[in-house]
Design a protein around this motif. Structure first.
Motif, PDB file in Angstrom:
ATOM      1  N   ASN A  75      10.557 -25.895   7.305  1.00  0.00           N
ATOM      2  CA  ASN A  75      11.449 -25.751   6.094  1.00  0.00           C
ATOM      3  C   ASN A  75      10.706 -26.246   4.762  1.00  0.00           C
ATOM      4  OD1 ASN A  75      13.461 -25.392   4.671  1.00  0.00           O
ATOM      5  ND2 ASN A  75      14.829 -26.618   5.700  1.00  0.00           N
ATOM      6  N   ASP A 124      16.783 -38.043  -1.157  1.00  0.00           N
ATOM      7  CA  ASP A 124      16.708 -39.377  -0.265  1.00  0.00           C
ATOM      8  C   ASP A 124      15.212 -40.097  -0.754  1.00  0.00           C
ATOM      9  OD1 ASP A 124      18.583 -37.925   1.016  1.00  0.00           O
ATOM     10  OD2 ASP A 124      17.565 -38.023   2.937  1.00  0.00           O
ATOM     11  N   SER A 137       9.086 -28.134  -3.042  1.00  0.00           N
ATOM     12  CA  SER A 137      10.201 -28.735  -2.280  1.00  0.00           C
ATOM     13  C   SER A 137      11.169 -29.579  -2.783  1.00  0.00           C
ATOM     14  CB  SER A 137       9.702 -29.152  -0.533  1.00  0.00           C
ATOM     15  OG  SER A 137       8.788 -28.291  -0.131  1.00  0.00           O
ATOM     16  N   THR A 138      11.128 -30.193  -3.988  1.00  0.00           N
ATOM     17  CA  THR A 138      11.867 -31.094  -4.288  1.00  0.00           C
ATOM     18  C   THR A 138      13.045 -30.391  -5.073  1.00  0.00           C
ATOM     19  OG1 THR A 138      11.034 -31.083  -6.757  1.00  0.00           O
ATOM     20  CG2 THR A 138      10.075 -32.608  -5.232  1.00  0.00           C
ATOM     21  N   SER A 183       8.952 -38.140   0.102  1.00  0.00           N
ATOM     22  CA  SER A 183       8.817 -37.660  -1.084  1.00  0.00           C
ATOM     23  C   SER A 183       8.340 -38.864  -2.177  1.00  0.00           C
ATOM     24  CB  SER A 183       9.904 -36.990  -1.688  1.00  0.00           C
ATOM     25  OG  SER A 183      10.939 -37.648  -1.763  1.00  0.00           O
ATOM     26  N   LEU A 184       9.346 -40.050  -2.046  1.00  0.00           N
ATOM     27  CA  LEU A 184       8.710 -40.974  -3.091  1.00  0.00           C
ATOM     28  C   LEU A 184       7.320 -41.489  -2.731  1.00  0.00           C
ATOM     29  CD1 LEU A 184       9.897 -42.421  -5.283  1.00  0.00           C
ATOM     30  CD2 LEU A 184      11.019 -44.164  -3.616  1.00  0.00           C
ATOM     31  N   GLY A 237       1.100 -28.928  -1.021  1.00  0.00           N
ATOM     32  CA  GLY A 237       2.120 -29.254   0.074  1.00  0.00           C
ATOM     33  C   GLY A 237       0.988 -29.289   1.309  1.00  0.00           C
ATOM     34  N   HIS A 250      14.754 -28.100  -3.153  1.00  0.00           N
ATOM     35  CA  HIS A 250      15.735 -28.003  -2.257  1.00  0.00           C
ATOM     36  C   HIS A 250      15.994 -29.257  -1.415  1.00  0.00           C
ATOM     37  CE1 HIS A 250      13.153 -26.080   1.213  1.00  0.00           C
ATOM     38  NE2 HIS A 250      12.705 -27.266   0.635  1.00  0.00           N
TER      39      HIS A 250
HETATM   40  C1  LIG Z   1      15.793 -29.124   2.855  1.00  0.00           C
HETATM   41  C2  LIG Z   1      14.781 -30.164   2.789  1.00  0.00           C
HETATM   42  C3  LIG Z   1      15.285 -31.110   2.338  1.00  0.00           C
HETATM   43  C4  LIG Z   1      14.419 -32.377   2.183  1.00  0.00           C
HETATM   44  N1  LIG Z   1      14.833 -33.561   1.685  1.00  0.00           N
HETATM   45  C5  LIG Z   1      14.104 -34.658   1.479  1.00  0.00           C
HETATM   46  C6  LIG Z   1      14.749 -35.803   0.849  1.00  0.00           C
HETATM   47  O1  LIG Z   1      15.717 -36.015   0.609  1.00  0.00           O
HETATM   48  N2  LIG Z   1      13.715 -36.794   0.831  1.00  0.00           N
HETATM   49  C7  LIG Z   1      12.427 -36.882   0.865  1.00  0.00           C
HETATM   50  O2  LIG Z   1      11.630 -37.623   0.835  1.00  0.00           O
HETATM   51  N3  LIG Z   1      11.749 -35.488   1.279  1.00  0.00           N
HETATM   52  C8  LIG Z   1      12.680 -34.581   1.638  1.00  0.00           C
HETATM   53  N4  LIG Z   1      11.994 -33.432   1.995  1.00  0.00           N
HETATM   54  C9  LIG Z   1      10.649 -33.174   1.946  1.00  0.00           C
HETATM   55  C10 LIG Z   1       9.902 -33.035   0.627  1.00  0.00           C
HETATM   56  O3  LIG Z   1      10.707 -32.251  -0.162  1.00  0.00           O
HETATM   57  C11 LIG Z   1       8.623 -32.896   0.827  1.00  0.00           C
HETATM   58  O4  LIG Z   1       8.038 -33.795   1.676  1.00  0.00           O
HETATM   59  C12 LIG Z   1       7.949 -33.113  -0.676  1.00  0.00           C
HETATM   60  O5  LIG Z   1       8.360 -32.236  -1.669  1.00  0.00           O
HETATM   61  C13 LIG Z   1       6.353 -32.528  -0.468  1.00  0.00           C
HETATM   62  O6  LIG Z   1       5.678 -32.466  -1.739  1.00  0.00           O
HETATM   63  P1  LIG Z   1       4.382 -31.936  -1.877  1.00  0.00           P
HETATM   64  O7  LIG Z   1       3.792 -32.166  -3.202  1.00  0.00           O
HETATM   65  O8  LIG Z   1       3.447 -32.377  -0.625  1.00  0.00           O
HETATM   66  O9  LIG Z   1       4.517 -30.213  -1.814  1.00  0.00           O
HETATM   67  P2  LIG Z   1       5.626 -29.325  -2.067  1.00  0.00           P
HETATM   68  O10 LIG Z   1       6.792 -30.192  -3.019  1.00  0.00           O
HETATM   69  O11 LIG Z   1       6.331 -28.606  -1.208  1.00  0.00           O
HETATM   70  O12 LIG Z   1       5.106 -28.688  -3.205  1.00  0.00           O
HETATM   71  C14 LIG Z   1       4.060 -27.765  -2.892  1.00  0.00           C
HETATM   72  C15 LIG Z   1       4.054 -26.389  -3.850  1.00  0.00           C
HETATM   73  O13 LIG Z   1       2.664 -25.886  -3.631  1.00  0.00           O
HETATM   74  C16 LIG Z   1       2.899 -24.409  -3.978  1.00  0.00           C
HETATM   75  N5  LIG Z   1       1.822 -24.023  -3.243  1.00  0.00           N
HETATM   76  C17 LIG Z   1       1.234 -24.068  -1.835  1.00  0.00           C
HETATM   77  N6  LIG Z   1       0.062 -23.148  -1.805  1.00  0.00           N
HETATM   78  C18 LIG Z   1      -0.255 -22.760  -3.011  1.00  0.00           C
HETATM   79  C19 LIG Z   1      -1.024 -21.846  -3.730  1.00  0.00           C
HETATM   80  N7  LIG Z   1      -2.201 -21.160  -2.751  1.00  0.00           N
HETATM   81  N8  LIG Z   1      -1.229 -21.352  -4.718  1.00  0.00           N
HETATM   82  C20 LIG Z   1      -0.381 -21.862  -5.694  1.00  0.00           C
HETATM   83  N9  LIG Z   1       0.865 -22.810  -5.377  1.00  0.00           N
HETATM   84  C21 LIG Z   1       0.864 -22.898  -3.931  1.00  0.00           C
HETATM   85  C22 LIG Z   1       3.960 -24.427  -3.120  1.00  0.00           C
HETATM   86  O14 LIG Z   1       4.745 -22.899  -3.573  1.00  0.00           O
HETATM   87  C23 LIG Z   1       5.123 -25.290  -3.632  1.00  0.00           C
HETATM   88  O15 LIG Z   1       5.907 -25.104  -4.535  1.00  0.00           O
HETATM   89  C24 LIG Z   1      12.963 -32.321   2.365  1.00  0.00           C
HETATM   90  C25 LIG Z   1      12.629 -31.048   2.499  1.00  0.00           C
HETATM   91  C26 LIG Z   1      13.290 -30.037   2.883  1.00  0.00           C
HETATM   92  C27 LIG Z   1      12.722 -28.787   3.262  1.00  0.00           C
END
Ligand SMILES: Cc1cc2nc3c(=O)[nH]c(=O)nc-3n(C[C@H](O)[C@H](O)[C@H](O)COP(=O)(O)OP(=O)(O)OC[C@H]3O[C@@H](n4cnc5c(N)ncnc54)[C@H](O)[C@@H]3O)c2cc1C
Length: 513
Positions: free
Chosen positions: A83, A98, A91-92, A490-491, A252, A94
């Motif tokens: 997910n 928390d 992913s922020t 996330s934080l 991500g 949706h």
């Molecule tokens: C339903 C749900 C609820 C959640 N609730 C919480 C919560 O309450 N608290 C919490 O701490 N965490 C929560 N999480 C987890 C949290 O959202 C993630 O851990 C966090 O956002 C990850 O951050 P990131 O920067 O690693 O990646 P992401 O925030 O996922 O961002 C990565 C971005 O990179 C983009 N991307 C990927 N590959 C490429 C590419 N080749 N070219 C261009 N773009 C690309 C993607 O499209 C995406 O938009 C939740 C996750 C889900 C699914």
């Protein structure tokens, strides 16, 4: 400026001090920090750009519009639903909001990888700044729905530790649909915080722009090329090229690892893939309870976070937390294992269900790779001590619900496991429920696929975030975090990204200047 690749006529050429691949928790935070200090920033996201008015509060619309692989991604054997979002804001958009600081024991573990700055003191200014920016505050009572209140009541009756969660929202009206995009701009995702600021300062944010090839000059990262995608089909409709002094991977833990595996020879990428496996437990209270409004998780059960083992290393308990679970109808229907009339009967009780979900602090991560056929794949299976954690989670979740007055607790496995009292908790819940495909399980906390560390044989990037083998290439997202946070991450991801951004600024100055 937001440039939507799906509408853009022709190809794109751009140039910046830094190009950031991914606009989520890590990418948004880093880009905001640098652009505030005068850096010329380009951001790329392979997903679409949506605003509050695009969020319909319907699960199927959101899943198709901005879930990774349209909500149908899973590990190779379909044991875990993956997910994550693909859209501007990552992913922020949706997430539930928390917002926990990484526990001190995690920072200590990561210092063991040679990341000396993983201390409470070094990270505090970053946590402070992000918490202030996102309006993070302890969830007020008015945002507790009845599921949250019942879980708290059960914990208090049993003496299990839990607390109201710190949450990232401002003046939330508690509509309950946070997971499908906030219709009221009250959840402080990157979409409404860092991204508009980067854009206002002259940064260019390209949506529907999939980064595919790293531009290398003399072994140094110098930019990225890729495809502009048609949002409705995901097919390329144009190309882009962004030249930059520095490249930051923030796609991500799944997206970053996939991009790196397609571009870089590195034995570490994808070797460890953390996801904090989520198992679900339902409770039938035999009366209507409101389990949707408010916020999904106002209350977290943290009394089992620390893993306990005996002198011989045998499992004695813990190694997981529990989150009150958001139970929109589609998610509930998908997670129940029954079919036909039995499924209908259970869904008929939808309005009287409570639910808890596990955050297993896995000791044994999975892995991610690109197969010979060119497809990215992931694998995870709870094994070893993690099996005990998952089973104990289900037992303790059942106890909490029974103590709160539940008539029945359902383990949504293919065996249709039901428990009604303590004797049945011990008798009916066991290892068979966590066998692969025995129940719908999921992951949403993806971490560790391109980790920081001082040892090039065991980490992808140095403690500053720069790739050991490719100067000019940084990683600043969940991929960089070297292991499970043991709580929502996330934080922590944001704080790590902000620390990396601060180091880049200190060492490089404004790159183009
Ligand atoms: C339903 C749900 C609820 C959640 N609730 C919480 C919560 O309450 N608290 C919490 O701490 N965490 C929560 N999480 C987890 C949290 O959202 C993630 O851990 C966090 O956002 C990850 O951050 P990131 O920067 O690693 O990646 P992401 O925030 O996922 O961002 C990565 C971005 O990179 C983009 N991307 C990927 N590959 C490429 C590419 N080749 N070219 C261009 N773009 C690309 C993607 O499209 C995406 O938009 C939740 C996750 C889900 C699914």
């Amino acid at each position: 400026m937001i440039i939507q690749g799906t509408h853009h006529a022709g190809d794109v050429r751009d140039r910046a001090d830094v190009v950031v691949i991914g606009t989520g928790a890590g990418g948004g935070t880093l880009a905001d920090y640098l652009s505030e200090r005068g850096w010329d920033v380009v951001m790329l996201d392979r997903g679409g750009f949506f605003r509050a008015e695009d969020f319909t509060q319907r699960e199927q619309d959101a899943m198709v519009a901005f879930n990774g692989r349209r909500g149908l991604d899973s590990t190779v054997d379909n044991a875990y639903f993956l997910n994550y979002a693909e859209c501007v804001g990552g992913s922020t958009v949706h997430y539930w909001g928390d917002s926990f600081r990484a526990p001190a024991d995690r920072l200590e573990r990561w210092r063991g990888f040679g990341i000396d700055w993983m201390t409470v003191g070094d990270l505090a200014p970053h946590f402070d700044a992000i918490e202030a920016d996102l309006g993070i505050h302890v969830c007020p009572e008015r945002l507790f729905n009845e599921n949250n209140r019942l879980v708290r009541q059960g914990c208090e009756a049993l003496g299990i530790a839990g607390d109201a969660v710190p949450t990232a929202r401002v003046d939330c009206i508690g509509c309950g649909w946070t997971q499908y995009g906030c219709t009221y701009n009250r959840k402080t995702s990157q979409l409404i915080t860092t991204i508009p600021r980067v854009s206002r300062r002259g940064g260019r944010v390209y949506s529907d722009a999939r980064a595919e090839r790293l531009i290398l000059e003399g072994g140094r990262a110098r930019g990225v090329t890729g495809s502009l995608l048609d949002r409705s089909t995901d097919r390329p409709r144009g190309t882009f090229r962004v030249d930059a002094d520095l490249v930051v991977m923030a796609g991500g833990a799944i997206g970053s690892a996939e991009f790196l595996l397609r571009n870089v020879e590195d034995p570490i990428v994808g070797r460890r893939f953390y996801m904090n496996p989520h198992y679900f437990v339902y409770a039938d209270f035999g009366r209507e309870i409101d389990n949707v409004t408010g916020i999904p998780c106002a209350y977290e059960v943290h009394g089992f976070r620390e893993l306990r083992t005996d002198a011989d290393g045998r499992y004695r308990g813990g190694g997981y937390t529990m989150l009150c679970n958001h139970q929109s109808p589609g998610v509930t229907a998908a997670t129940l294992s029954e079919i036909g009339a039995a499924h209908r009967e259970r869904m008929g009780k939808y309005r009287q269900l409570g639910s808890l979900m596990s955050v297993i602090d896995e000791s044994n991560p999975g892995r991610l790779w690109v197969g010979d056929d060119g497809h990215r794949r992931t694998w995870q299976r709870v094994r070893g001590v993690d099996v005990h954690k998952a089973v104990e989670f289900m037992k303790n979740a059942a106890r909490i619900f029974l103590a709160a007055g539940a008539r029945e607790v359902w383990i949504p496995d293919v065996w249709g496991t039901v428990v009604r009292d303590e004797a049945e908790v011990e008798e009916n819940i066991g290892i068979r429920s966590v066998m692969p495909n025995a129940q719908f399980a999921a992951g949403s906390h993806f971490l560790g696929t391109a980790p920081l560390g001082s040892d090039p044989e065991d980490s992808f990037a140095d403690p500053h975030g720069e790739a050991h083998r490719i100067p000019g290439l940084y990683v600043a997202d969940g991929a960089a975090v070297p292991g499970s946070v043991s709580k929502d991450p996330s934080l922590t991801i944001m704080a790590v990204a902000r620390h990396i951004a601060a180091g880049m600024h200190e060492r490089e100055g404004r790159a183009g200047a």
